[in-house]
Design an enzyme around this catalytic site. Structure first.
Site, PDB file in Angstrom:
ATOM      1  NE  ARG A  53      -4.063   1.940   0.542  1.00  0.00           N
ATOM      2  CZ  ARG A  53      -4.302   3.019  -0.220  1.00  0.00           C
ATOM      3  NH1 ARG A  53      -3.471   3.295  -1.233  1.00  0.00           N
ATOM      4  NH2 ARG A  53      -5.327   3.794   0.022  1.00  0.00           N
ATOM      5  CG  ASP A  97      -0.367   2.148   4.963  1.00  0.00           C
ATOM      6  OD1 ASP A  97      -0.780   3.296   5.181  1.00  0.00           O
ATOM      7  OD2 ASP A  97      -1.042   1.121   5.184  1.00  0.00           O
ATOM      8  CB  THR A  98       5.154   0.596   3.274  1.00  0.00           C
ATOM      9  OG1 THR A  98       4.597  -0.023   2.102  1.00  0.00           O
ATOM     10  CG2 THR A  98       4.379   0.162   4.499  1.00  0.00           C
ATOM     11  NE  ARG A  99       4.610   4.402  -4.289  1.00  0.00           N
ATOM     12  CZ  ARG A  99       4.788   3.569  -5.314  1.00  0.00           C
ATOM     13  NH1 ARG A  99       6.006   3.383  -5.806  1.00  0.00           N
ATOM     14  NH2 ARG A  99       3.767   2.908  -5.824  1.00  0.00           N
ATOM     15  CD  GLU A 136      -0.239  -5.798  -6.590  1.00  0.00           C
ATOM     16  OE1 GLU A 136       0.228  -5.215  -7.574  1.00  0.00           O
ATOM     17  OE2 GLU A 136      -0.012  -5.470  -5.394  1.00  0.00           O
TER      18      GLU A 136
END
Length: 999
Positions: A26, A29-31, A94
Site C-alpha cells: 500500500r 503506508d510504506t512506499r 492484486e
C-alpha cells in the site's frame, strides 16, 4: 501452500522467470519508508531482480496487462501488509491474483505483517473492519468479489511470514533478514528439465498431488517408477523446480545407481548434508555415522529430498531411512525402475510414469526431428510410423527424432526398417539396465520382471510389455549367436525360423519358437526338425504352411499352439507329460485318441476343427481348466467324462451345429461359464447331479431346447441365463427363476424378479399351469410364495378339452350360471365345499418387444383369509402377435372345512407383471408396464359336476334382491366391456341376461 493446477506449469518448472521478487504494498503506508528500503536492498545492493509498481496511486481495482505479465514472470512474491492495505481495492485484487498464481504455478508467497497483527487481518478487525464496511456498501451487488478479498486476506494471514513493529527493532537489520532468506531461495540453481518438456504438466500435477503440499504436519515419501527412458527423472526435476522454494533445504541426488557403484554411500550422505545445510566439507566417516548425523541435523528442518534412480534397498536405508529423519512438512521423492523396492521401504504413495499418448508423442518427436512441431506433409506418414515404433517412450522419441533430423525420406525409411529388426544401441543399453540388475534365477520369473517394470499384468491377467522392451529382449537373444539362429534360445523372425527348420539346424539351446510367416510362404522340410530341440518349451505357429506334417514333437513341450495344424493326428511318439496348453484351432485334426499322459494339461482348444467328430474320454486330465470346442461343426459326441472334471472353469461349445446333447449329466464344481449358444440341434440339457456354486453364466441362445431339467436348481451360483433367439418356448422350473437374470433379447441386459427370496417356499407344483399359444400347448411349474395352516386350496392341471375351453362368447344369448369374467379380481360365493373350477387368463403381447419375462401371481382369499398365494414366471415369446392363454384348475383338498349352511365369500386375484430389465435406464423407460397393460381378462368356469345350489357367481344369496339389482347391472356392463376389450367384435357381443336370483 495449496495444490498447483495444470494451468501454465511449464514455465514454472523450467524456471523461465523475469523477476526474482514481486513486491505488493500500500503506497501511502510504506512506499517512502519500509517498502522503498526493502526494494533498494534487494535490487541495488544485492542485485536481486525485483519488480515494484512505480505508479504512486492505482485507481480502480482492475490490474493492467503489464502488471499481470510481471506477476506471471515472478518467482517469489512479498506482500507488505500494512494497516491501510485493505482500504485499497487495487491491493486486494492484486493479492487475489498473486495467490491464484501461487496455487496454479507453485510460486512462493512471503507475507510481511507491517505494524499489524495477523489475527487482525484474519478476523477483519480494526482498520480492516472499517475498510470492508465501506467495500460492502460500495460493492453491494458484487458480494462474490468482496468475499474473494476476505478469503485472500485470511489465507495470507495463515501463512508463515515476518512481523515488524516500527520502533521495536532496527528496520535495517529486519530487512537484511528478508534479503538473506530471499538470496538463499534464488541462489538455488534450477535443474535442467528437458529441451522440450512435452507432456510434463499432467505428470507433475499428479506427483505434487501425492506429496500433499498443503500440509506441513507430516513427512511424505512418494515413489516414481517406470521403465527406463520413460521420463521418471525428468518428472522429478520438474517437480523440484516447481516447489523447491517452499523448503528450508533442498537436495537432488542424481543417478544414485551409477554413483553408488563408483563412490562410497558415505559420500552420497555427505553430498546430501552439504546441499541441504549449505555447508562445505562435511565428513561423516562411514554410513552408520552418516545416518546419525542426517537424523540429528535434519530432524527439525523442512526439506525437499529427491533420490534419483535408486536400485538397491541399502541406498534408501542410508539416505532416507525413515520419516522421523526429517522435519514436519518434508517431502521425499524416489525414482526407480523397481516397484518392489518401494514397497520394501514402506512407500505407499506411488506414481507410475506411463508412455506418452499419440498426440504428445508426435509433438515431442517433431521438435527433435524438425526442430519445431510443423513439418513437410510428405513426412507425415513416416513420422507417424516412427512414433508408433517408439510406442510413447520419450527416450526413443528424442533419440530417433534427433538422428533423423535433416535426413532424406529414403534414409528415414531405411533407418526405421533397421530399427524394427535391431534396436538402436543407445536405446538398447538404457533399457537393458533393468535386465542386467536381475539375478540369473530372476530372469525367468514373472513377478521379478513385473517389479522391474519390464512387463506388467493387465486387469484380465494378460502379460503386457512395451514394444521397445520387447525389442531390447530380442536383441539380447540375437547377441547369443549373431550368425547361427539355431544356437539362440528364442526364434521369432520368419527368415530365421524357416532357415532352422528347412536346414534342420535346430539345437537343444532353442526354448521358444513363435512363427508368423507371411501369407503364401511354405516351409519345405523333412518334418523331423523339432527332434533336435530337446529343450523346446513353447511352440507357437501362425499363418504357416508346411510341406508335410511334423513327425515328432519334443517331450519338453509345455505350450503347443498351432493354428491350422495340417495333420489328422498328433505324432504317435509324443509323450505330452509336460504339456500345459494344447491349442490347435482351425486344424485338420480328425481323431484325438484318449489322453493318457496329459496330466498337467490346463487348456485345451479345438476351436474351428471342422473334421473332428468326437471328443474321447478326458478323465485323465485332472487339471483341465478350459475346454473350447467352438464351431466344431462335425462334432456329434462328447464323452461322458467331460461332465465330471473337477477343475474345469470354462466349457464352450458354441456353434457346434450337429451336437444334439452335451453329456447326460454334469457335476462341475469349478465351472464358471457354460457356453452352448448356436448349437441349433441341441435338444437336451444334462441333468445337474451336483451342486455348482461357481457357475455364473449359462448361454443357451439359438438352441432347440424345449425345457431345462428340474435339477438346474443345483446351479446355485448362476447369475445370468441367456435365452436369446431360441427356436421355441423353453419351459423352466419356476422355483429357480427369481434367483438370476434372464436375458431373452439382444440389446437388453435381462430380467429378474424383485420378490424377496426368503418368502419363497420350496414347495413346487409340477405341470400345474397349461399355456396355449401359437407354438401349441406346454406346461409350467409354479411355486407357493406363502404356505399357511389353512392351505387347503390346490392348483392342478386343467381338464383336457373341457367344457370351458369350448366356450365361445360370440355364440349368442347364453346363461351366465357357470362363467364369470373380469380384469383381475374374480368373486363368487359357495357353501359346504369349495367347487372345482377352471381359471383362465388371457395375455396380450407387447408389439415392440421380441419376447418378455412375465410373472403370473395367483391368490385365493376366502372370507378375508389367504388360502393360497402362488407364482409362475415364464418366457412369453412374441414373434407372433396372438394372445396367450394360461389355464389351471382350482379344487379343495379336504371336506368339511367351511360352514355347512353359511355362504363363504371367495376372491381370486390374478396379476400379470413384466419382470423389469436389470439396468435402471430400461426400468425408467418401461414404467408403463403395469398389470392392466398386460392382462386382458380373467375367467372362471364352474364345472358341471358341481351342485348349482352350492355356489353363486353373481350375488351373495343372503343379500335381499333389492340391494342386488344395481350390482347386477354394473356387473354385466363390466362383462360386456371385458369381452369387447378381449377381442370380440362389438356386434358379436351377446346381450347379457342374468338368471333369476335364487330365493
Amino acid at each position: 501452500m495449496e495444490q498447483p493446477t495444470l494451468l501454465s506449469l511449464s514455465s514454472s518448472f523450467t524456471c523461465d522467470w523475469t523477476y526474482d521478487v514481486f513486491l505488493s504494498f500500500r503506497g501511502t503506508d510504506t512506499r517512502n519508508n519500509f517498502t522503498g528500503n526493502l526494494y533498494n536492498s534487494l535490487q541495488h545492493q544485492r542485485g536481486i531482480q525485483t519488480f515494484i509498481d512505480d505508479e504512486e496511486i492505482q485507481k480502480g481495482e482492475q490490474i493492467k496487462a503489464t502488471l499481470l505479465q510481471a506477476i506471471k514472470e515472478s518467482r517469489i512474491f512479498i506482500a507488505i501488509i500494512s494497516p491501510n492495505y485493505a482500504s485499497s481495492t487495487f491491493c486486494l485484487t492484486e493479492l487475489v491474483t498473486i495467490l491464484e498464481c501461487c496455487k496454479s504455478q507453485g510460486r512462493l508467497f512471503l507475507p510481511v505483517f507491517y505494524d499489524v497483527n495477523p489475527s487482525q487481518i484474519r478476523n477483519i478487525t480494526d482498520t480492516y473492519a472499517e475498510a470492508f464496511a465501506k467495500h460492502e456498501v460500495r460493492f453491494g451487488d458484487e458480494k462474490e468479489k468482496v468475499q474473494k478479498w476476505r478469503d485472500a486476506l485470511h489465507q495470507a494471514a495463515n501463512m508463515s511470514g515476518w512481523h515488524f513493529k516500527p520502533g521495536s527493532e532496527s528496520e535495517y537489520k529486519f530487512i537484511e533478514k528478508i534479503v538473506e532468506e530471499v538470496s538463499i531461495k534464488i541462489n538455488r540453481i534450477p535443474l535442467h528439465v528437458a529441451n522440450k518438456p512435452v507432456g510434463l504438466e499432467s505428470r507433475v500435477l499428479e506427483v505434487t498431488s501425492l506429496l500433499g503440499l498443503e500440509s506441513d504436519e507430516s513427512v511424505n515419501m512418494v515413489g516414481i517408477y517406470g521403465i527406463g527412458g520413460i521420463g521418471k527423472s525428468t518428472t522429478a526435476r520438474a517437480v523440484h523446480n516447481l516447489i523447491a522454494d517452499q523448503f528450508e533445504g533442498v537436495c537432488y541426488l542424481a543417478d544414485i545407481r551409477e554413483r553408488s557403484t563408483n563412490h562410497d554411500l558415505a559420500q552420497l550422505q555427505e553430498t546430501l548434508l552439504s546441499e541441504i545445510l549449505g555447508e562445505k566439507d562435511i565428513k561423516v566417516g562411514d554410513v552408520h555415522k552418516g545416518i546419525s548425523i542426517i537424523k540429528r541435523r535434519l530432524q527439525r528442518k523442512k526439506v525437499l529430498l529427491i533420490l534419483d534412480n535408486v536400485n538397491k534397498e541399502k541406498q534408501l536405508q542410508v539416505l532416507a531411512g525413515g520419516h522421523d529423519w526429517f522435519g514436519f512438512g518434508s517431502k521425499i521423492i524416489i525414482t526407480t525402475r523397481d516397484k518392489h523396492l518401494l514397497a520394501t521401504h514402506g512407500i505407499v504413495k506411488l506414481y507410475e510414469v506411463k508412455q506418452l499418448e499419440d498426440e504428445k508423442a508426435l509433438d515431442l518427436f517433431s521438435w527433435h526431428a524438425f526442430e519445431n512441431n510443423f513439418f513437410d506433409p510428405g513426412y507425415v506418414d513416416i513420422a507417424k510410423h516412427a512414433v508408433s515404433y517408439c510406442h510413447g517412450l520419450p527416450l526413443a522419441l528424442e533419440v530417433i527424432g534427433s538422428q533423423l533430423f535433416g535426413k532424406s525420406l529414403s534414409v528415414w525409411k531405411s533407418s526405421l526398417d533397421k530399427y524394427e529388426r535391431v534396436i538402436r544401441k543407445d536405446i538398447h543399453e538404457i533399457l537393458k539396465v533393468s535386465y542386467d540388475d536381475l539375478e540369473e534365477n530372476e530372469k525367468d520369473g514373472i513377478q521379478e520382471l513385473t517389479d522391474k517394470c519390464l512387463m506388467k499384468i493387465d486387469v484380465n491377467g494378460r502379460v503386457r510389455m512395451h514394444d521397445l522392451i520387447q525389442d531390447m529382449g530380442r536383441e539380447i537373444v540375437r547377441q547369443e549367436s549373431t550368425l547361427e539362429p539355431g544356437r539362440r534360445s528364442r526364434l521369432w523372425f520368419s527368415d530365421d525360423i524357416v532357415h532352422v527348420l528347412e536346414e534342420n539346424k535346430g539345437t537343444d539351446t532353442i526354448e521358444v519358437i513363435i512363427a508368423c510367416l507371411r501369407k503364401g510362404r511354405k516351409v519345405k522340410w523333412c518334418g523331423n526338425a523339432f527332434g533336435k530341440m530337446k529343450n523346446l518349451r513353447i511352440l507357437i505357429i501362425r499363418n504357416a504352411q508346411f510341406s508335410i506334417g511334423p513327425q515328432i514333437f519334443p517331450n519338453s513341450l509345455r505350450v503347443l499352439d498351432w493354428s491350422g495344424y495340417e495333420s489328422s493326428s498328433l505324432p504317435s511318439g509324443f509323450n505330452a507329460k509336460n504339456l500345459i496348453i494344447l491349442n490347435l484351432p482351425e486344424s485338420r485334426l480328425r481323431c484325438f485318441e484318449s489322453l493318457k499322459v496329459f496330466e498337467k494339461l490346463n487348456f485345451l482348444d479345438f476351436e474351428g476343427c471342422k473334421f473332428l467328430t468326437e471328443i474321447p474320454s478326458l478323465s485323465r486330465l485332472p487339471n483341465l481348466g478350459a475346454l473350447c470346442l467352438d464351431y466344431c461343426t462335425s462334432l456329434i459326441r462328447i464323452h461322458d467324462s467331460v461332465g465330471f472334471l473337477d477343475r474345469l472353469v470354462l466349457l464352450s461349445a458354441q456353434g457346434c451345429t450337429q451336437l444334439e446333447s452335451l453329456v447326460p449329466s454334469i457335476n462341475l464344481p469349478s465351472l464358471e461359464t457354460l457356453d452352448l449358444r448356436g448349437c441349433s440341434c441341441l435338444v437336451s440339457f444334462p441333468e445337474v447331479v451336483g451342486v455348482m456354486e461357481n457357475i455364473k453364466d449359462l448361454y443357451l441362445d439359438q438352441t432347440a431346447l424345449e425345457q431345462l431339467p428340474f435339477t438346474i436348481g443345483n446351479m446355485v451360483g448362476l447369475q445370468r441365463l441367456f435365452l436369446r433367439g431360441c427356436q421355441g418356448m423353453i419351459r423352466l422350473p419356476s422355483y429357480i427363476l427369481p434367483k438370476f437374470e434372464i436375458i431373452t433379447s439382444y440389446g437388453c441386459r435381462g430380467f429378474q424378479s424383485s420378490e424377496d427370496k426368503e418368502n419363497v417356499s420350496p414347495k413346487v407344483f409340477a405341470n400345474a399351469i397349461c399355456v396355449y399359444n401359437d407354438y401349441g400347448q406346454s406346461y409350467l411349474n409354479l411355486f407357493a410364495r406363502y404356505i399357511t395352516s389353512n392351505n387347503i386350496i390346490e392348483i392342478c392341471s386343467p381338464r383336457c378339452e373341457s367344457e370351458f375351453l369350448a366356450f365361445d362368447p360370440s355364440s349368442g344369448r347364453m346363461s351366465w350360471d357357470k362363467l364369470i369374467c373380469n380384469k383381475s379380481s374374480l368373486r363368487f360365493w359357495f357353501r359346504k365345499k369349495f367347487p372345482i373350477i377352471a381359471l383362465s387368463c388371457n395375455v396380450e403381447p407387447e408389439k415392440h418387444l421380441d419376447n418378455m419375462v412375465l410373472d403370473f401371481k395367483l391368490t385365493v382369499v376366502i372370507n378375508g383369509t389367504k388360502h393360497l398365494t402362488s407364482s409362475c414366471i415364464y418366457i412369453f415369446y412374441t414373434q407372433k402377435t396372438t394372445d396367450q392363454m394360461l389355464c389351471c384348475d382350482l379344487q379343495c383338498k379336504a371336506d368339511g372345512v367351511f360352514s355347512e349352511n353359511g355362504w363363504n365369500h371367495v376372491e381370486i386375484l390374478c396379476e400379470m407383471e413384466h419382470l423389469m430389465p436389470c439396468d435402471s435406464t430400461r426400468s425408467v423407460a418401461y414404467q408403463y408396464w403395469t398389470t392392466k397393460n398386460i392382462l386382458k381378462g380373467s375367467f372362471i368356469y364352474v364345472y358341471s359336476d358341481n351342485k348349482e345350489d352350492d355356489y353363486s357367481l353373481i350375488s351373495n344369496p343372503d343379500f335381499p334382491l333389492s340391494t342386488e339389482q344395481k350390482f347386477q347391472e354394473d356387473y354385466f356392463l363390466l362383462m360386456k366391456q371385458v369381452l369387447i376389450e378381449s377381442g370380440t367384435r362389438r356386434d358379436a357381443v351377446p346381450d347379457l341376461v342374468p338368471r333369476e336370483t335364487k330365493a
